[in-house]
Motif scaffolding. Structure first.
Motif, short mmCIF file in Angstrom:
data_model
loop_
_atom_site.label_atom_id
_atom_site.label_comp_id
_atom_site.label_asym_id
_atom_site.label_seq_id
_atom_site.Cartn_x
_atom_site.Cartn_y
_atom_site.Cartn_z
N GLY A 216 17.08 -49.41 -18.23
CA GLY A 216 18.28 -50.23 -18.19
C GLY A 216 19.01 -50.08 -16.86
N ILE A 217 19.78 -51.10 -16.51
CA ILE A 217 20.50 -51.07 -15.23
C ILE A 217 21.44 -49.87 -15.16
CG2 ILE A 217 22.26 -52.27 -13.86
CD1 ILE A 217 21.00 -54.88 -14.64
N LEU A 218 22.19 -49.62 -16.24
CA LEU A 218 23.16 -48.54 -16.21
C LEU A 218 22.52 -47.17 -16.27
CD1 LEU A 218 26.02 -50.00 -18.43
CD2 LEU A 218 25.73 -50.08 -15.96
N ARG A 219 21.21 -47.11 -16.44
CA ARG A 219 20.51 -45.83 -16.43
C ARG A 219 19.50 -45.78 -15.30
NH1 ARG A 219 19.75 -44.13 -22.82
NH2 ARG A 219 21.95 -44.24 -23.34
N THR A 220 19.80 -46.49 -14.24
CA THR A 220 18.95 -46.50 -13.06
C THR A 220 19.71 -45.86 -11.90
OG1 THR A 220 17.88 -48.54 -13.78
CG2 THR A 220 17.67 -47.95 -11.45
N VAL A 221 19.18 -44.80 -11.35
CA VAL A 221 19.82 -44.13 -10.22
C VAL A 221 19.77 -45.04 -9.00
CG1 VAL A 221 19.75 -42.12 -8.71
CG2 VAL A 221 19.21 -41.87 -11.14
N SER A 222 20.95 -45.37 -8.47
CA SER A 222 20.99 -46.33 -7.36
C SER A 222 22.34 -46.26 -6.67
CB SER A 222 20.75 -47.75 -7.89
OG SER A 222 21.00 -48.71 -6.89
N GLU A 223 22.32 -46.57 -5.38
CA GLU A 223 23.57 -46.69 -4.61
C GLU A 223 24.39 -47.89 -5.09
OE1 GLU A 223 24.85 -44.84 -2.32
OE2 GLU A 223 23.25 -43.47 -1.68
N ARG A 224 23.76 -48.80 -5.83
CA ARG A 224 24.46 -50.01 -6.26
C ARG A 224 25.56 -49.71 -7.27
NH1 ARG A 224 20.66 -54.94 -7.59
NH2 ARG A 224 22.73 -55.90 -7.53
N THR A 262 33.20 -42.17 -15.80
CA THR A 262 31.90 -42.36 -16.44
C THR A 262 30.79 -42.48 -15.42
OG1 THR A 262 32.92 -43.44 -18.35
CG2 THR A 262 30.57 -43.83 -17.99
N VAL A 263 31.00 -43.30 -14.39
CA VAL A 263 29.98 -43.49 -13.37
C VAL A 263 29.71 -42.19 -12.62
CG1 VAL A 263 29.39 -44.72 -11.24
CG2 VAL A 263 30.52 -45.94 -13.11
N TYR A 264 30.76 -41.45 -12.30
CA TYR A 264 30.60 -40.21 -11.54
C TYR A 264 29.93 -39.11 -12.36
CZ TYR A 264 31.86 -35.89 -9.15
OH TYR A 264 31.81 -34.66 -8.54
N ALA A 265 30.29 -39.02 -13.63
CA ALA A 265 29.82 -37.90 -14.45
C ALA A 265 28.40 -38.07 -14.95
CB ALA A 265 30.76 -37.69 -15.64
N ARG A 266 27.94 -39.31 -15.09
CA ARG A 266 26.59 -39.53 -15.62
C ARG A 266 25.54 -39.18 -14.56
NH1 ARG A 266 26.02 -42.81 -20.19
NH2 ARG A 266 23.81 -42.35 -19.88
N ARG A 267 24.58 -38.39 -14.93
CA ARG A 267 23.56 -37.95 -13.98
C ARG A 267 22.50 -39.02 -13.70
NH1 ARG A 267 23.50 -32.71 -12.58
NH2 ARG A 267 24.86 -31.27 -13.72
N ASP A 268 22.47 -40.07 -14.52
CA ASP A 268 21.44 -41.09 -14.36
C ASP A 268 21.95 -42.31 -13.61
OD1 ASP A 268 23.18 -41.92 -16.30
OD2 ASP A 268 21.66 -42.25 -17.85
N ARG A 269 23.01 -42.14 -12.79
CA ARG A 269 23.54 -43.29 -12.07
C ARG A 269 23.58 -43.06 -10.56
NH1 ARG A 269 28.03 -46.22 -15.99
NH2 ARG A 269 26.85 -45.95 -17.92
N LEU A 270 24.34 -42.10 -10.10
CA LEU A 270 24.50 -41.91 -8.66
C LEU A 270 23.36 -41.06 -8.09
CD1 LEU A 270 28.33 -41.17 -8.50
CD2 LEU A 270 27.17 -43.31 -7.93
N PRO A 271 22.82 -41.43 -6.92
CA PRO A 271 21.76 -40.63 -6.30
C PRO A 271 22.29 -39.25 -5.90
CG PRO A 271 21.88 -42.84 -5.35
CD PRO A 271 23.11 -42.66 -6.18
N ARG A 272 21.36 -38.31 -5.82
CA ARG A 272 21.72 -36.97 -5.40
C ARG A 272 22.30 -37.02 -3.98
NH1 ARG A 272 20.04 -31.97 -7.06
NH2 ARG A 272 18.53 -32.96 -8.48
N GLY A 273 23.40 -36.34 -3.78
CA GLY A 273 24.03 -36.29 -2.47
C GLY A 273 25.08 -37.35 -2.23
N SER A 274 25.27 -38.27 -3.19
CA SER A 274 26.23 -39.35 -2.98
C SER A 274 27.50 -39.18 -3.80
CB SER A 274 25.59 -40.70 -3.33
OG SER A 274 25.30 -40.76 -4.72
#
Length: 759
Positions: A216-224, A262-274
Motif C-alpha cells: 500500500g502507498i501508506l506502507r511504502t518507504v519513500s521521500e514522497r 503519525t508519518v514521523y513515528a511509523r517506520r514504514d514511511r520515511l526513509p532511513r536518515g530523513s
C-alpha cells in the motif's frame, strides 16, 4: 443519468481489483455507472478493467498514458462522471452488500444533501475485521441535514474521500479537484466538509478498507511522504482565501499535528536518515501555520508530548525516548529466556562472521521443501543456471539420504552445518520452494527466488487462517517473515499470480514465466520416456495411469480414495498400480497386496512419473495443472468435494472447469477407462481449455526465462510459444483401449496405474 458514479482508480492492485469491481456491479441497487481508471499500472489492472467493461455496459474503462497518482486518477474519473452523486472507492477496497441501496434511501430521506458520510471497517490480512473506532460520530440522531458547525466531531473521522458520497453539482460548482502527491485526501476532504451547505450521516459500514500487509502507498518507504507538508499548505491556503472559515484553523492545526506525528513515528514511511529533516520541516511548518488558541484544543497527555516533540523538532529527544522504550522491552524478553545450546551459539557466531565477508556473485544456493533432493522447480532452475551461467557455482542443501539425487557438479551440503551457514551467508542467489529459509538473515545484494509448489487449488498462505484443519501448526508470523525476504516469486499463470500476491503479501516481484519443472515435458525425448518406463517396470506397449490423490485435511488418518486391487481386477491384466504414498504418510503408505499393485513410495521424481505415464487420475492435487501442460489425458475422481472444500477451501470448483472427465465414484472411474472416454473428443476439448488457462507459459523455456532475468539481468526474454503450437513429448504406451471390459485381451502386457498423494 445514473444515480451514482462510482470512481475506482487502480494502480498495482491486480490481486484485489476483481473483488473490488465485483462488489460494485453486484450491488442490489443497479442504477450506477462504474468508472474504472487504469492509472498507468504496470500489472494486469488495465486488462482486468477491460474484461469488466466488455461484460457490463455500466463499466467505463479509462486508461491513463502514464502513472499520474491517486489524485489525478480520481480527477480523470470525475471528468467523465454523469451521476447525481460521486462515490470513490480504492481499487483494493470493496463495497459491502446493499451499500448503494442504503445510500439512495438515506439521501432521499435527508433531502439530497451535498455530502453523505458513512462508515467503514478495516479488514486486516489476518482475516480480522474491525469497525471504525469513532463510529459514534455517525449517529443519525438529531436533525439532518446539517452543517459542519453543528457536528464538528466529524473531523475526528478518517479524512479520506471514499467514506462519503458527494453531490456532483456541488463538487463542480465549488471546483473541487484532487491535488497530486501523497495524502491528497486532506486538501479535498477538509474543504468539502467546511463548505458543504448540507451534510448527512449514515451509521452503516459501507466500505471494507483493506489493510494490506505490504504494497500500500501508506506502507511504502519513500521521500514522497514529505508531500504531507504541501497538502496542509493547500488546506490552510484555502482557509486564508475564505475569512468565514478561519475559525477552523485551531482544529485543523491539531489535526495536522496528529498527522505529522503519525508519518514521523511509523517506520514504514520515511526513509532511513530523513527523520531529522522531516522534523526540521515540521517545526517550520508549525511556526508558519500556528494560530492563537491552537494549544487550547483538548488532547491527551501522551498526544500533547508527541505534539510538542514534533512542533519543536526535537528529533534526538524523540529517538532517545523511543530507544529507552525499546531497550526496556528487549531487556524484559532477554531476562525471560535461557541461553541457547552451545552448538547453536557457535553456529550463530560463525554465521555472523561469514556475513561480514563479501558476497560471492558466482555462488547460488538451492534447497527444496523438507530438505529433499534435486528436483521440482529449484532443480529445474539449478540445471538451467549451470547451462546458461556456467561461471556460477551451485550448492544444494539436502539431508544425507537425498545426496545421491544431486548432480555431481553441485556442492552437497547438510542442513544446519557450518558449511551450510557459510553458503547461506555468502551466496548471492538463494532459490527455494519452502516458505521460509531457516536461519537466514538477508544481506544487501542477496537475491531470493521463491518458486512455490504448484498452481494453487486448495487455499494457501493467509487464506489458511480461517482453515485450522488445513493450517494445522502453521506459524503465520514466521511465514510472513519469510515472505518479506522474497525478491522474486515464479508463477505459472495469471491465477497463481493473483493468488500468491494476495495470500502471500510482500514486496517481491512476480515472474509469470511458467513452471520451471514442466520444462522437462517439452525437452525430453521418446528415448527418455522409454527409459523411465523401463526403470519403473512399466511393460512395453501398456497404458500407464498416474494416480495422485491429495491429502484430506478433514481426516486424522489418511485412507485410499480408491482400492487399487479392485481397480486392476476390474480393468484386467493390462493395468498395474504403482502405489506412491506421501513421504511422510499419515496412516502408512499405500502398500501393495499383490504383484500388480507395486509400492514405489521411495521414488524421488514425480516429473519422471508424469513422463512415464499415459494419463493422470487425481482429485484435488495441484499436479493436474502441470500434467495438463503435458497434453495427456486427465481424469478427476471426486467423491467428497463438500468435505474437502469445507476443510481446505478452494479457489474454484474443479468439477465446473475440469481438465477431463469427472468420475464421482470408483465404478464411474473404471467405466471411464473401460469405455475409452478418458481420451475421447470431449476429454481433449476439456483439456485444451484447461491447458490454455493454466499453462499459458509452460513451453519448455520457463527456467531459462527466470535465469536470464534474475542472474543475467536480461529483459529481452525468449518469447512464449503459443499453446496450440507446442508439441510436448508424446507417451510411448498409447495403445488402443477396448470399449468394454469383456474384450480385454488377457495375453496383452500389463499397464500401470501409478499412485501418489503428493503434488
Amino acid at each position: 443519468m445514473p444515480r451514482f458514479s462510482v470512481i475506482v482508480p487502480a494502480y498495482q492492485v491486480q490481486a484485489y481489483l476483481h473483488e473490488c469491481l465485483e462488489s460494485v456491479l453486484s450491488q442490489s441497487y443497479p442504477d450506477l455507472e462504474l468508472i474504472a481508471v487504469d492509472d498507468g499500472s504496470p500489472d494486469a489492472c488495465g486488462a482486468v478493467i477491460d474484461e469488466f467493461a466488455a461484460r457490463d455496459p455500466r463499466v467505463r474503462a479509462v486508461h491513463l498514458p502514464r502513472n499520474a497518482g491517486l489524485g489525478p486518477a480520481r480527477n480523470a474519473g470525475m471528468e467523465r462522471a454523469s451521476g447525481d452523486y460521486l462515490v470513490f472507492l480504492d481499487g483494493d477496497d470493496t463495497l459491502t452488500p446493499d451499500t448503494l441501496l442504503a445510500l439512495a434511501d438515506r439521501l432521499k430521506e435527508t433531502g439530497e444533501p451535498d455530502v453523505l458520510v458513512y462508515d467503514y471497517a478495516r479488514t486486516h490480512w489476518s482475516g480480522e475485521t474491525v469497525r471504525n473506532r469513532v463510529a459514534a460520530e455517525l449517529t443519525e440522531d438529531g436533525p439532518a441535514p446539517f452543517r459542519l458547525e453543528d457536528r464538528p466531531g466529524l473531523l475526528n473521522l478518517l479524512m479520506v474521500a471514499w467514506n462519503k458520497a458527494y453531490r456532483r453539482e456541488f463538487v463542480e460548482r465549488a471546483g473541487f479537484t484532487f491535488p497530486p502527491g501523497y495524502y491528497e485526501d486532506a486538501p479535498w476532504t477538509y474543504p468539502v466538509l467546511m463548505t458543504a451547505e448540507s451534510i448527512a450521516t449514515l451509521d452503516r459500514v459501507c466500505v471494507h478498507y483493506r489493510q494490506r500487509r505490504a504494497g500500500g502507498i501508506l506502507r511504502t518507504v519513500s521521500e514522497r511522504h514529505f508531500d504531507v507538508f504541501d497538502q496542509y499548505d493547500r488546506v490552510f491556503a484555502f482557509l486564508d482565501e475564505r475569512p468565514a472559515l478561519r475559525h477552523w484553523r485551531p482544529v485543523l492545526f491539531r489535526r495536522m499535528l496528529d498527522h505529522l506525528v503519525t508519518v514521523y513515528a511509523r517506520r514504514d514511511r520515511l526513509p532511513r536518515g530523513s527523520r531529522a529533516a522531516f522534523l526540521r520541516r515540521a517545526r517550520a511548518h508549525c511556526r508558519r501555520h500556528r494560530v492563537p488558541g491552537a494549544s487550547g484544543v483538548s488532547v491527551s497527555a501522551r498526544a500533547r508530548i508527541h505534539h510538542t516533540l514534533v512542533r519543536l523538532g526535537l528529533h534526538r529527544t524523540y529517538r532517545a525516548l523511543r530507544l529507552a522504550a525499546v531497550l526496556r522491552r528487549r531487556w524484559a524478553r532477554i531476562t525471560g529466556r535461557w541461553p541457547r545450546a552451545l552448538r547453536g551459539a557457535v553456529l550463530r557466531l560463525h554465521y555472523r562472521f561469514q556475513r561480514l565477508l563479501p558476497l560471492r556473485a558466482d555462488r547460488a544456493l538451492f534447497a527444496a521443501h523438507g530438505d529433499r533432493g534435486h528436483g521440482g522447480d529449484p532443480g529445474a532452475l539449478e540445471s538451467a543456471l549451470r547451462e546458461l551461467a556456467p561461471h556460477v557455482r551451485t550448492a544444494w542443501v539436502a539431508r544425507p539420504e537425498h545426496h545421491h539425487t544431486l548432480p555431481p557438479t553441485a556442492r552437497r551440503l547438510v542442513p544446519g552445518t557450518a558449511a551450510h551457514f557459510s553458503a547461506l551467508a555468502r551466496s548471492a542467489y538463494l532459490v527455494t520452494d519452502a516458505d521460509t529459509v531457516p536461519g537466514l538473515v538477508k544481506r544487501k545484494g542477496q537475491v531470493l527466488v521463491q518458486t512455490r509448489r504448484g498452481t494453487p487449488l486448495g487455499h494457501e498462505g493467509l487464506d489458511l487462517l480461517e482453515r485450522p484443519a488445513a493450517a494445522r501448526d502453521t506459524d503465520f508470523a514466521r511465514f510472513l517473515a519469510g515472505v518479506d525476504q522474497w525478491d522474486y516469486v515464479v508463477s505459472a499463470n495469471r491465477h497463481s499470480t493473483l493468488t500468491w500476491e494476495r495470500v502471500c503479501p510482500g514486496r517481491y516481484t512476480t515472474l509469470e514465466y511458467g513452471r520451471p519443472r514442466t520444462d522437462r515435458f517439452h525437452t525430453a525425448t521418446g528415448a527418455d520416456v522409454a527409459r523411465l518406463r523401463e526403470s519403473l517396470g512399466v511393460p512395453e506397449g501398456s497404458v500407464a495411469i498416474l494416480y495422485a490423490p491429495a491429502r484430506r485435511d478433514y481426516r486424522r488418518t489418511q485412507r485410499r480414495p480408491l482400492d487399487p486391487e479392485r481397480v486392476v481386477r476390474r480393468l484386467g491384466p493390462r493395468f498395474v498400480v504403482l502405489s506412491l504414498a506421501d513421504r511422510h504418510p499419515y496412516g502408512g503408505p499405500l502398500e501393495a497386496a499383490s504383484d500388480r499393485v507395486l509400492d514405489v513410495t521411495g521414488h524421488p521424481d514425480v516429473t519422471a512419473l508424469c513422463l512415464a505415464s499415459d494419463a493422470l487420475v487425481t482429485d484435488y492435487s495441484p499436479l493436474m495443472f502441470d500434467y495438463a501442460g503435458l497434453d495427456r489425458p486427465v481424469v478427476l475422481h471426486i467423491d467428497d468435494w463438500e468435505a474437502y472444500e469445507a476443510a481446505r477451501g478452494a479457489y474454484f470448483d474443479p468439477r465446473a472447469f475440469p481438465p477431463g472427465p469427472v468420475a464421482g465414484g470408483e465404478d464411474e472411474l473404471i467405466d471411464v477407462f473401460a469405455s475409452g472416454h478418458w481420451r475421447g473428443a470431449r476429454s481433449t476439448r476439456l483439456r485444451a481449455d484447461f491447458r490454455a488457462r493454466f499453462c499459458p507459459h509452460d513451453d519448455g523455456r520457463a527456467a531459462e526465462r527466470v535465469v536470464r532475468r534474475v542472474v543475467l539481468g536480461e529483459t529481452d526474454l525468449p518469447p512464449v510459444v503459443p499453446v496450440e503450437g507446442r508439441r510436448p513429448v508424446p507417451p510411448t504406451g498409447a495403445v488402443s483401449v477396448p470399449s468394454s471390459l469383456t474384450t480385454v485381451p488377457q495375453q496383452q502386457p500389463a499397464g500401470v496405474l501409478a499412485v501418489t498423494d503428493r503434488g
